[in-house]
Scaffold this motif. Structure first.
Motif, short mmCIF file in Angstrom:
data_model
loop_
_atom_site.label_atom_id
_atom_site.label_comp_id
_atom_site.label_asym_id
_atom_site.label_seq_id
_atom_site.Cartn_x
_atom_site.Cartn_y
_atom_site.Cartn_z
N GLU A 142 1.94 12.16 8.14
CA GLU A 142 1.01 12.35 7.63
C GLU A 142 2.24 13.82 6.59
O GLU A 142 1.61 14.00 5.46
CB GLU A 142 -0.05 13.39 7.95
CG GLU A 142 0.35 14.54 9.09
CD GLU A 142 -0.77 15.42 9.84
OE1 GLU A 142 -1.22 15.71 8.58
OE2 GLU A 142 -0.72 15.31 11.35
N TYR A 143 3.31 13.83 7.11
CA TYR A 143 4.00 15.18 6.44
C TYR A 143 4.90 14.38 5.20
O TYR A 143 4.56 15.10 4.46
CB TYR A 143 5.15 15.75 7.54
CG TYR A 143 3.61 16.23 8.71
CD1 TYR A 143 4.46 17.75 8.47
CD2 TYR A 143 4.12 15.87 10.15
CE1 TYR A 143 4.18 18.63 9.35
CE2 TYR A 143 3.23 16.79 11.32
CZ TYR A 143 3.17 18.37 10.49
OH TYR A 143 2.96 19.12 11.65
N GLN A 145 3.11 12.14 3.20
CA GLN A 145 2.22 12.83 2.27
C GLN A 145 1.96 14.07 1.74
O GLN A 145 1.91 14.14 0.34
CB GLN A 145 0.99 12.36 2.88
CG GLN A 145 0.90 11.12 2.91
CD GLN A 145 0.66 9.57 2.47
OE1 GLN A 145 0.94 9.94 1.21
NE2 GLN A 145 1.33 8.48 2.97
N LYS A 146 2.38 15.25 2.48
CA LYS A 146 1.98 16.54 2.01
C LYS A 146 2.81 16.88 1.39
O LYS A 146 2.74 17.11 -0.07
CB LYS A 146 2.02 16.89 3.38
CG LYS A 146 0.51 17.17 3.76
CD LYS A 146 0.68 17.69 5.05
CE LYS A 146 -0.66 18.10 5.94
NZ LYS A 146 -0.63 18.62 7.47
#
Length: 713
Positions: A142-143, A145-146
């Motif tokens: 998810e990091y 994507q962030k």
């Protein structure tokens, strides 16, 4: 009437402007457009064209906007430009995985424009996210994507004040607390503070931090990487327990904010351990798929090969730009000549050809090596992601580590020497800031140091080769590797018995220097091994023995091995049957010139070891270099046209495509475009590319003060 396809290609490869360089272009033995299309391919050409066109048409990238800005404003502008690159979405995450060479191309295109911008983008988009991708697991993705949505901004924190190359001795700690299921990140003193971290000075919100992992009972499991938030993305203020600051002005690349950080008992969730090589259970038990601690350590530092391989490409870009400027200037600049006749271009002089054209050949050879090694690295990274623990995967990692460890020194030093030679070859005009050669020299200089000092890195390559010979002598292991760079050593004794066959036309082909290089590597390997064993027999410790074998032995071995690898790969490329017939002659001349020119500094060793036996051999090398320079002289401008970016990107008043040197100074502030005068007041997202909305990212300026004290500590 042109077909749509022909019209499209004409827009992609427009004719170059007429001017003083026209005479050389007319004498070229090949079509520069055909060579460019062969080397790059239409898809890559369109990709680069998209990048260059976007930069040139966007007011945020106006060249006058960054001229003479104070450092703080230059860094702010670099951040805004980096943000804009993400808005353009040149490469999405899926594209990076499927077309890895476009990653290298994007870094190179941005670097041709400004290395501060390129490195800022690369450290966030690739180094930070690649560390998460290869060292983490799905819980961390998810990091990534962030990061690509610019919701967070990343950096890679390995180096400390007292430890850089010696990563194993890094002193930042991560103690696991089972009661809270958290790791406690701590810097025991200032010497353990993270240092020289790109993006950390002003803009990074998250860092991949390397620290010694401790489980209850004070058991240390060695170096591991952790995701640590260091700033609040909404206001860029430091997180509790984090002291973060900027390192100040550097010799170059001052749009990139290098910084430092100290951690005072900073708590992070257990899940923030990047756990591909090892994990800690909630109760505090360490688990790992690797039984060998050395292998685990090697995998934990696998991302360093990414950095080193990319630096090879960055150095090649700098060399390309310098050679483009110097060759075009030399073809247009006229000096002296026969009595009572017109002055002649300085490129006609043998000395000028000898000074510049070998670096032009080096740019082509090292560029091919850089791209091929990057593809090899992508194969390795895919294996790491699949958790491939095969023998081949381990050997591939060792081989790429050896190639990258010597490739970075060779490429960065070649660029360093080449830029300086180009600067001097352009005379006083080359000393003008507007030539850009000074900025190229300063921006390339850190390539010789970061991701490992060049001389220290060479020891990694020589250690690899010596270990192969030791295995061969002790238990008869075969000389072989996944990329086949060491396979020729299987004929080690026979190669050492060879001698130079004698002068002749063979000197104008790269096959003759290839044979000499193979002998040279075998000779230096034998000499280094014997020197090492002699030191050990005399009572030296292993450390002392290796330390006493570097100068004149192991260092030379590592460089010769890497030069051989570059020569071999470019020779194979130039002689591949797929090369179009009209391009074969010029590529083979470039291959031969690079091979002979690289070999020439080793002539003393070739004589000392007995490979050369009379003065004719040395004379043949010198004569062949000069002959090849003469043959390539009329092709030099066309060869530069193949590798040169648009004038807007090259940004040199003496390297323009039309050959017309414009030595007027930059326009004063009051004559610059209106939008540039307001750059210093822009906030992120204030200007969007045509047809694109501003981003909604919360990362914003103004930036915090130069040194931010820890909050809540």
């Amino acid at each position: 009437m042109a077909t749509p396809a022909e019209g499209s290609m004409a827009a992609l490869l427009p004719d170059l402007p007429k001017g003083p360089l026209q005479a050389y272009r007319a004498r070229a033995s090949f079509s520069w457009k055909e060579l460019l299309l062969f080397l790059e391919g239409e898809d890559m050409l369109r990709f680069k064209h998209t990048i260059f066109s976007a930069l040139e048409s966007d007011p945020l990238f106006d060249r006058s906007c960054g001229a003479d800005l104070p450092m703080e404003k230059y860094r702010e502008l670099s951040f805004l430009r980096c943000k804009r690159v993400f808005e353009y979405d040149f490469l999405c995450l899926e594209d990076m995985l499927q077309t890895p060479l476009k990653v290298l191309a994007l870094v190179g295109c941005l670097g041709m424009y400004d290395w501060s911008l390129s490195n800022k983008y690369f450290l966030h988009a690739f180094t930070f996210t690649s560390a998460i991708y290869t060292s983490g697991t799905e819980r961390h993705f998810e990091y990534i994507q962030k990061a690509f949505r610019m919701e967070i901004f990343g950096c890679f924190a390995l180096t400390e004040v007292s430890h850089g190359s010696n990563a194993k001795a890094i002193r930042t700690t991560a103690h696991y607390d089972p009661a809270s299921q958290e790791f406690v990140i701590h810097s025991p003193d200032f010497e353990a503070s993270k240092f020289w971290v790109g993006n950390m000075g002003k803009t990074a919100t998250h860092a991949v931090v390397f620290a010694q992992l401790y489980t209850p009972g004070a058991q240390c499991w060695g170096l591991h990487s952790f995701l640590v938030q260091i700033r609040d993305p909404k206001n860029l203020l430091p997180m509790p327990g984090v002291m973060v600051g900027d390192m100040g002005k550097k010799l170059g690349q001052n749009g990139l904010d290098n910084g430092f950080a100290m951690f005072h008992q900073v708590r992070i969730p257990r899940q923030n351990l990047l756990n591909r090589i090892g994990d800690v259970t909630p109760e505090g038990t360490y688990v790992t798929p690797f039984k060998d601690a050395r292998q685990r350590f090697g995998v934990s530092l696998g991302n360093l090969s990414m950095g080193r391989v990319t630096i090879i490409g960055m150095s090649v870009v700098n060399l390309k730009l310098a050679v483009c400027i110097a060759v075009r200037f030399s073809a247009a600049r006229r000096q002296f000549g026969p009595a009572d006749e017109e002055e002649v271009p300085v490129l006609e002089y043998q000395v000028q050809q000898w000074r510049l054209l070998p670096y032009l050949a080096a740019a082509y050879a090292l560029d091919h090596f850089s791209k091929s090694l990057f593809l090899d690295l992508m194969e390795l990274q895919q294996g790491l992601f699949r958790n491939d623990q095969s023998v081949r995967q381990a050997e591939l990692g060792r081989e790429i580590h050896a190639l990258a460890s010597a490739g970075k020194p060779l490429a960065s030093w070649t660029a360093q020497r080449g830029i300086q030679e180009c600067r001097e070859a352009c005379g006083g005009h080359g000393y003008l800031a507007m030539s850009r050669l000074g900025d190229l020299r300063n921006d390339n200089d850190p390539n010789c140091t970061y991701e490992g000092d060049n001389n220290v890195l060479l020891q990694q390559t020589s250690n690899y080769l010596l270990s192969l010979l030791a295995r061969k002598l002790q238990d008869g292991a075969r000389f072989e590797s996944p990329l086949r760079t060491v396979d020729f050593l299987g004929a080690y004794p026979d190669i050492l018995a060879q001698r130079f066959p004698g002068p002749g036309r063979a000197g104008l082909d790269s096959s003759a220097p290839l044979a000499a290089y193979k002998w040279l590597v075998c000779y230096l390997l034998r000499e280094s091994y014997q020197k090492l064993e002699q030191e050990k027999r005399s009572g030296s410790s292993d450390f002392e023995a290796r330390n006493n074998c570097q100068v004149y032995a192991c260092r030379s071995l590592a460089l010769a091995f890497l030069e051989l690898t570059v020569v071999q790969r470019f020779h194979d490329h130039a002689h591949h049957p797929g090369v179009p017939p009209p391009l074969r002659a010029v590529l083979r001349r470039l291959s031969a010139l690079y091979a002979l020119w690289s070999l020439s500094p080793h002539v003393t060793l070739l004589y000392r070891g007995g490979y050369f036996s009379d003065e004719q051999a040395g004379k043949m090398v010198e004569s062949a270099i000069l002959d090849l320079c003469s043959q390539l002289k009329d092709d030099a401008v066309a060869l530069v046209d193949v590798i040169a970016p648009p004038d807007f990107v090259l940004n040199s008043t003496i390297g323009r495509a039309d050959g017309e040197a414009t030595l007027a100074p930059s326009p004063p502030e009051q004559h610059r475009p209106r939008n540039c005068r307001h750059i210093q007041h822009l906030q992120p997202g204030a200007i969007a590319p045509p047809g694109r909305p501003p981003t909604t990212s919360s990362l914003a300026f103004p930036v915090p003060p130069r040194l931010s004290p820890p909050v809540g500590s």
